[in-house]
Design a protein around this motif. Structure first.
Motif, PDB file in Angstrom:
ATOM      1  N   GLU A 198       7.486   1.584  -5.826  1.00 44.12           N
ATOM      2  CA  GLU A 198       7.262   3.046  -5.515  1.00 44.12           C
ATOM      3  C   GLU A 198       7.688   3.962  -6.565  1.00 44.12           C
ATOM      4  OE1 GLU A 198       8.443   4.275  -0.957  1.00 44.12           O
ATOM      5  OE2 GLU A 198       8.376   2.398  -1.332  1.00 44.12           O
ATOM      6  N   GLN A 199       8.896   3.640  -6.976  1.00 45.80           N
ATOM      7  CA  GLN A 199      10.000   4.782  -7.799  1.00 45.80           C
ATOM      8  C   GLN A 199       8.860   5.218  -8.476  1.00 45.80           C
ATOM      9  OE1 GLN A 199      12.958   6.626  -6.905  1.00 45.80           O
ATOM     10  NE2 GLN A 199      12.537   7.696  -8.461  1.00 45.80           N
ATOM     11  N   ALA A 200       8.477   4.164  -9.457  1.00 51.19           N
ATOM     12  CA  ALA A 200       7.595   4.184 -11.151  1.00 51.19           C
ATOM     13  C   ALA A 200       6.635   6.118 -10.283  1.00 51.19           C
ATOM     14  CB  ALA A 200       6.969   3.462 -11.223  1.00 51.19           C
ATOM     15  N   ILE A 201       5.874   5.304  -9.396  1.00 51.27           N
ATOM     16  CA  ILE A 201       4.751   5.445  -8.754  1.00 51.27           C
ATOM     17  C   ILE A 201       4.662   7.126  -7.545  1.00 51.27           C
ATOM     18  CG2 ILE A 201       2.401   5.870  -7.394  1.00 51.27           C
ATOM     19  CD1 ILE A 201       2.454   3.020  -7.937  1.00 51.27           C
ATOM     20  N   LEU A 202       5.818   7.194  -6.469  1.00 57.75           N
ATOM     21  CA  LEU A 202       6.331   7.485  -6.627  1.00 57.75           C
ATOM     22  C   LEU A 202       7.271   9.056  -6.661  1.00 57.75           C
ATOM     23  CD1 LEU A 202       5.377   6.477  -2.666  1.00 57.75           C
ATOM     24  CD2 LEU A 202       3.934   8.199  -4.649  1.00 57.75           C
ATOM     25  N   GLY A 203       8.396   7.835  -7.034  1.00 56.19           N
ATOM     26  CA  GLY A 203       9.196   9.239  -7.728  1.00 56.19           C
ATOM     27  C   GLY A 203      10.275   9.549  -6.719  1.00 56.19           C
ATOM     28  N   VAL A 245       1.223  -1.195  -0.259  1.00 56.79           N
ATOM     29  CA  VAL A 245      -0.304   0.082  -0.101  1.00 56.79           C
ATOM     30  C   VAL A 245       1.089   1.398  -0.059  1.00 56.79           C
ATOM     31  CG1 VAL A 245      -1.731   1.049   1.372  1.00 56.79           C
ATOM     32  CG2 VAL A 245      -1.590  -0.982   1.481  1.00 56.79           C
ATOM     33  N   LEU A 246       1.089   2.209  -0.681  1.00 57.57           N
ATOM     34  CA  LEU A 246       1.442   3.422  -0.830  1.00 57.57           C
ATOM     35  C   LEU A 246       0.313   4.260  -0.470  1.00 57.57           C
ATOM     36  CD1 LEU A 246       3.193   2.640  -4.382  1.00 57.57           C
ATOM     37  CD2 LEU A 246       4.308   2.552  -1.634  1.00 57.57           C
ATOM     38  N   ALA A 247       0.748   5.700   0.024  1.00 59.77           N
ATOM     39  CA  ALA A 247       0.332   6.520   0.667  1.00 59.77           C
ATOM     40  C   ALA A 247       0.563   7.387  -0.097  1.00 59.77           C
ATOM     41  CB  ALA A 247       0.444   6.855   1.528  1.00 59.77           C
ATOM     42  N   LEU A 248      -0.683   8.254  -0.774  1.00 63.47           N
ATOM     43  CA  LEU A 248      -0.739   9.476  -1.859  1.00 63.47           C
ATOM     44  C   LEU A 248      -0.313  10.939  -1.518  1.00 63.47           C
ATOM     45  CD1 LEU A 248      -2.370   7.822  -5.484  1.00 63.47           C
ATOM     46  CD2 LEU A 248       0.150   8.040  -4.341  1.00 63.47           C
ATOM     47  N   PRO A 249       0.492  11.852  -1.904  1.00 64.30           N
ATOM     48  CA  PRO A 249      -0.262  13.046  -1.176  1.00 64.30           C
ATOM     49  C   PRO A 249      -0.820  13.901  -1.859  1.00 64.30           C
ATOM     50  CG  PRO A 249       2.277  12.700  -2.592  1.00 64.30           C
ATOM     51  CD  PRO A 249       1.912  11.632  -2.320  1.00 64.30           C
ATOM     52  N   GLU A 250      -0.980  14.277  -2.076  1.00 64.00           N
ATOM     53  CA  GLU A 250      -2.851  15.662  -3.024  1.00 64.00           C
ATOM     54  C   GLU A 250      -1.797  15.494  -4.231  1.00 64.00           C
ATOM     55  OE1 GLU A 250      -5.941  18.485  -1.629  1.00 64.00           O
ATOM     56  OE2 GLU A 250      -4.173  19.539  -1.756  1.00 64.00           O
ATOM     57  N   ILE A 251      -2.106  15.511  -5.162  1.00 67.19           N
ATOM     58  CA  ILE A 251      -1.696  15.602  -6.700  1.00 67.19           C
ATOM     59  C   ILE A 251      -2.571  16.200  -7.483  1.00 67.19           C
ATOM     60  CG2 ILE A 251      -1.617  12.952  -6.465  1.00 67.19           C
ATOM     61  CD1 ILE A 251      -3.656  12.581  -8.336  1.00 67.19           C
ATOM     62  N   THR A 252      -2.020  17.023  -8.715  1.00 65.94           N
ATOM     63  CA  THR A 252      -2.130  18.546  -8.927  1.00 65.94           C
ATOM     64  C   THR A 252      -3.104  17.901 -10.461  1.00 65.94           C
ATOM     65  OG1 THR A 252      -0.508  18.718 -10.141  1.00 65.94           O
ATOM     66  CG2 THR A 252      -1.115  19.851  -8.367  1.00 65.94           C
ATOM     67  N   ASP A 253      -2.292  16.682 -11.086  1.00 64.13           N
ATOM     68  CA  ASP A 253      -2.605  16.091 -12.234  1.00 64.13           C
ATOM     69  C   ASP A 253      -3.081  14.798 -12.730  1.00 64.13           C
ATOM     70  OD1 ASP A 253      -2.653  15.717 -15.266  1.00 64.13           O
ATOM     71  OD2 ASP A 253      -0.688  16.893 -15.302  1.00 64.13           O
ATOM     72  N   PRO A 254      -4.347  14.439 -12.774  1.00 68.41           N
ATOM     73  CA  PRO A 254      -4.550  13.185 -12.721  1.00 68.41           C
ATOM     74  C   PRO A 254      -4.164  12.191 -13.954  1.00 68.41           C
ATOM     75  CG  PRO A 254      -6.486  14.315 -12.783  1.00 68.41           C
ATOM     76  CD  PRO A 254      -5.308  15.501 -12.742  1.00 68.41           C
ATOM     77  N   ALA A 255      -4.125  12.875 -14.815  1.00 65.01           N
ATOM     78  CA  ALA A 255      -3.205  12.573 -16.354  1.00 65.01           C
ATOM     79  C   ALA A 255      -1.745  11.993 -15.636  1.00 65.01           C
ATOM     80  CB  ALA A 255      -3.504  12.813 -17.188  1.00 65.01           C
ATOM     81  N   ALA A 256      -1.180  12.403 -14.637  1.00 60.25           N
ATOM     82  CA  ALA A 256       0.118  12.400 -14.562  1.00 60.25           C
ATOM     83  C   ALA A 256       0.909  11.238 -13.575  1.00 60.25           C
ATOM     84  CB  ALA A 256       1.048  13.711 -14.585  1.00 60.25           C
ATOM     85  N   LEU A 257      -0.478  11.392 -12.683  1.00 64.07           N
ATOM     86  CA  LEU A 257      -0.652   9.749 -11.932  1.00 64.07           C
ATOM     87  C   LEU A 257      -1.201   8.447 -12.675  1.00 64.07           C
ATOM     88  CD1 LEU A 257      -1.134   8.697  -9.383  1.00 64.07           C
ATOM     89  CD2 LEU A 257      -3.817   9.196  -8.683  1.00 64.07           C
ATOM     90  N   ALA A 258      -2.260   9.058 -13.955  1.00 64.87           N
ATOM     91  CA  ALA A 258      -2.414   7.714 -14.577  1.00 64.87           C
ATOM     92  C   ALA A 258      -0.645   7.214 -15.072  1.00 64.87           C
ATOM     93  CB  ALA A 258      -3.207   7.770 -15.241  1.00 64.87           C
ATOM     94  N   ALA A 259      -0.229   7.509 -15.819  1.00 60.78           N
ATOM     95  CA  ALA A 259       1.261   7.745 -16.441  1.00 60.78           C
ATOM     96  C   ALA A 259       2.072   6.889 -15.780  1.00 60.78           C
ATOM     97  CB  ALA A 259       1.814   9.223 -16.911  1.00 60.78           C
ATOM     98  N   ARG A 260       1.979   7.690 -14.533  1.00 62.53           N
ATOM     99  CA  ARG A 260       3.137   6.339 -13.681  1.00 62.53           C
ATOM    100  C   ARG A 260       2.026   5.322 -12.902  1.00 62.53           C
ATOM    101  NH1 ARG A 260       2.603  11.892 -10.475  1.00 62.53           N
ATOM    102  NH2 ARG A 260       1.609  11.411  -8.910  1.00 62.53           N
ATOM    103  N   VAL A 261       1.290   5.363 -12.996  1.00 66.34           N
ATOM    104  CA  VAL A 261       0.475   3.777 -12.703  1.00 66.34           C
ATOM    105  C   VAL A 261       0.898   2.673 -13.753  1.00 66.34           C
ATOM    106  CG1 VAL A 261      -2.264   2.462 -12.190  1.00 66.34           C
ATOM    107  CG2 VAL A 261      -1.571   4.802 -11.456  1.00 66.34           C
ATOM    108  N   VAL A 262       0.621   3.410 -15.390  1.00 62.52           N
ATOM    109  CA  VAL A 262       1.431   2.938 -15.916  1.00 62.52           C
ATOM    110  C   VAL A 262       2.730   2.357 -15.696  1.00 62.52           C
ATOM    111  CG1 VAL A 262       1.495   2.441 -18.459  1.00 62.52           C
ATOM    112  CG2 VAL A 262      -0.462   3.598 -17.880  1.00 62.52           C
ATOM    113  N   ALA A 263       3.123   3.158 -15.633  1.00 61.79           N
ATOM    114  CA  ALA A 263       4.978   2.691 -15.620  1.00 61.79           C
ATOM    115  C   ALA A 263       5.214   1.318 -14.589  1.00 61.79           C
ATOM    116  CB  ALA A 263       5.296   3.787 -14.755  1.00 61.79           C
ATOM    117  N   ALA A 264       4.572   1.931 -13.159  1.00 69.84           N
ATOM    118  CA  ALA A 264       4.398   1.081 -12.035  1.00 69.84           C
ATOM    119  C   ALA A 264       3.912  -0.621 -12.625  1.00 69.84           C
ATOM    120  CB  ALA A 264       3.858   1.322 -11.008  1.00 69.84           C
ATOM    121  N   ALA A 265       2.946  -0.406 -13.775  1.00 70.78           N
ATOM    122  CA  ALA A 265       2.052  -1.933 -13.752  1.00 70.78           C
ATOM    123  C   ALA A 265       3.333  -2.876 -14.731  1.00 70.78           C
ATOM    124  CB  ALA A 265       0.767  -1.124 -13.968  1.00 70.78           C
ATOM    125  N   GLY A 266       3.691  -1.440 -15.035  1.00 65.42           N
ATOM    126  CA  GLY A 266       4.936  -2.250 -16.113  1.00 65.42           C
ATOM    127  C   GLY A 266       5.646  -3.198 -15.554  1.00 65.42           C
TER     128      GLY A 266
END
Length: 345
Positions: A340-345, A258-279
């Motif tokens: 974790e790196q892919a999603i949180l940087g 489980v990864l805690a997420l800070p508040e985001i500003t760009d949903p599309a950017a988060l989706a791109a990070r999730v795609v990277a993590a899913a890979g």
């Protein structure tokens, strides 16, 4: 006959990770037609995302006291500890519920759960109206039931210390083998060739006379889903599965973080990070919520392989912490640091 009529019918909704079980159940709740429904949601991992999707959704037939969430475990392994108390809680509700929906985790085997309905303490109160297996049409059309299944199979073939029977495939086949109805989800994403490939993939494990129904967005006529009257607990022992000769089974092949997420500003950017993590090799599923700066609605994020969707599902509640979290489920030993790196940087 009076005892049979008094029993509350239960529909067990099974299916692999990301197949569309929660979407299907939400559709049922939104179209209950006056029926009083209850839901038991079981998830793999400490944070229950699917239960949260259903709770507080604003659907009249979706009162929070009719939704029981069981996290961090597999219902098919913890029937006595988890399922029976959950059932007791629901059956004690007044007015009495008309139908119970049971959403298993994507890793669960339906057969042990159905067999539990044979127990004397349970049998007189509920019956299995039907076992519904939801399968991912586009994934099956591409020859897999999980992201990058070919790479997974190659990895197992190269390692002599690993069992050559893919646990993901076994879970999928056991779910189909126990089904009274199979829902081919995301059918709007399939062409004729895709339908043929998906149906062929299911056919090998499909019991005789079990229907395969196409669905998009979880939309299936309730007359097809509920009121099957199968009494599946009386015939489940005849369904052959991979685990019939095992006294117990486990899910040591899988784990979650489980990864805690800070508040985001760009949903599309988060989706791109999730795609990277899913890979990341051996990652099967990513799902969770996020808070978007300046937005009053909660963002729901779900990812299976390269397919990631996100939408605002409900307003944040008064006094509710605007905190986000993602659950990542994968085969045991997947690279947590890379995810974790892919999603949180």
């Amino acid at each position: 006959m009076m005892t049979s009529l008094a029993r509350v019918p239960c529909t067990i909704v099974t299916g692999f990770l990301g197949a569309g079980k929660t979407t299907l159940i939400r559709h049922v709740l939104e179209n209950a037609g006056g029926k009083r429904l209850a839901v038991i949601v079981n998830e793999f991992g400490d944070v229950g995302i699917d239960g949260e999707i259903l709770k507080g959704c604003g659907i009249e037939s979706c009162a929070e006291d009719t939704i029981v969430e069981l996290a961090n475990g597999c219902l098919c392994c913890t029937v006595a500890d988890d399922f029976v108390p959950a059932l007791d809680q629901i059956l004690a509700l007044t007015p009495r519920v008309d139908h119970i929906l049971i959403e298993t985790s994507g890793l669960a085997l339906p057969k042990p759960l159905v067999q539990a309905f044979q127990w004397p303490a349970i049998k007189g109160r509920v019956t299995v109206d039907g076992v519904v297996a939801v399968v991912d049409g586009p994934a099956l059309a591409e020859g897999r039931v999980a992201p990058d299944l070919a790479a997974l199979a190659a990895q197992r073939a190269d390692d002599a210390s690993l069992d050559h029977d893919d646990p993901v495939e076994e879970v999928f086949e056991d779910q189909i083998a126990c089904a009274d109805l199979v829902i081919l989800s995301k059918s709007d994403l399939l062409d004729a060739a895709g339908f043929a490939a998906a149906e062929t993939a299911v056919a090998g494990s499909l019991p005789a006379a079990v229907k395969l129904v196409r669905a998009s967005g979880g939309k299936v006529d309730l007359a097809v889903l509920l009121g099957l009257g199968m009494g599946a607990e009386d015939r489940i022992d005849a369904r052959r599965t991979h685990h019939d000769d095992e006294e117990d089974h486990d899910h040591d092949e899988f784990e979650s973080i489980v990864l805690a997420l800070p508040e985001i500003t760009d949903p599309a950017a988060l989706a791109a990070r999730v795609v990277a993590a899913a890979g990341t090799p051996d990652v099967l599923r990513v799902k969770g919520f996020a808070a978007v700066a300046g937005k009053p609605m909660r963002l729901l994020v779900q990812g299976v392989g390269p397919r990631v969707s996100h939408h605002f599902d409900r307003p944040w509640g008064a006094g509710e912490a605007r905190s986000g979290a993602l659950v990542v489920i994968g085969l045991k030993g997947f690279d947590r640091a890379a995810v974790e790196q892919a999603i949180l940087g």
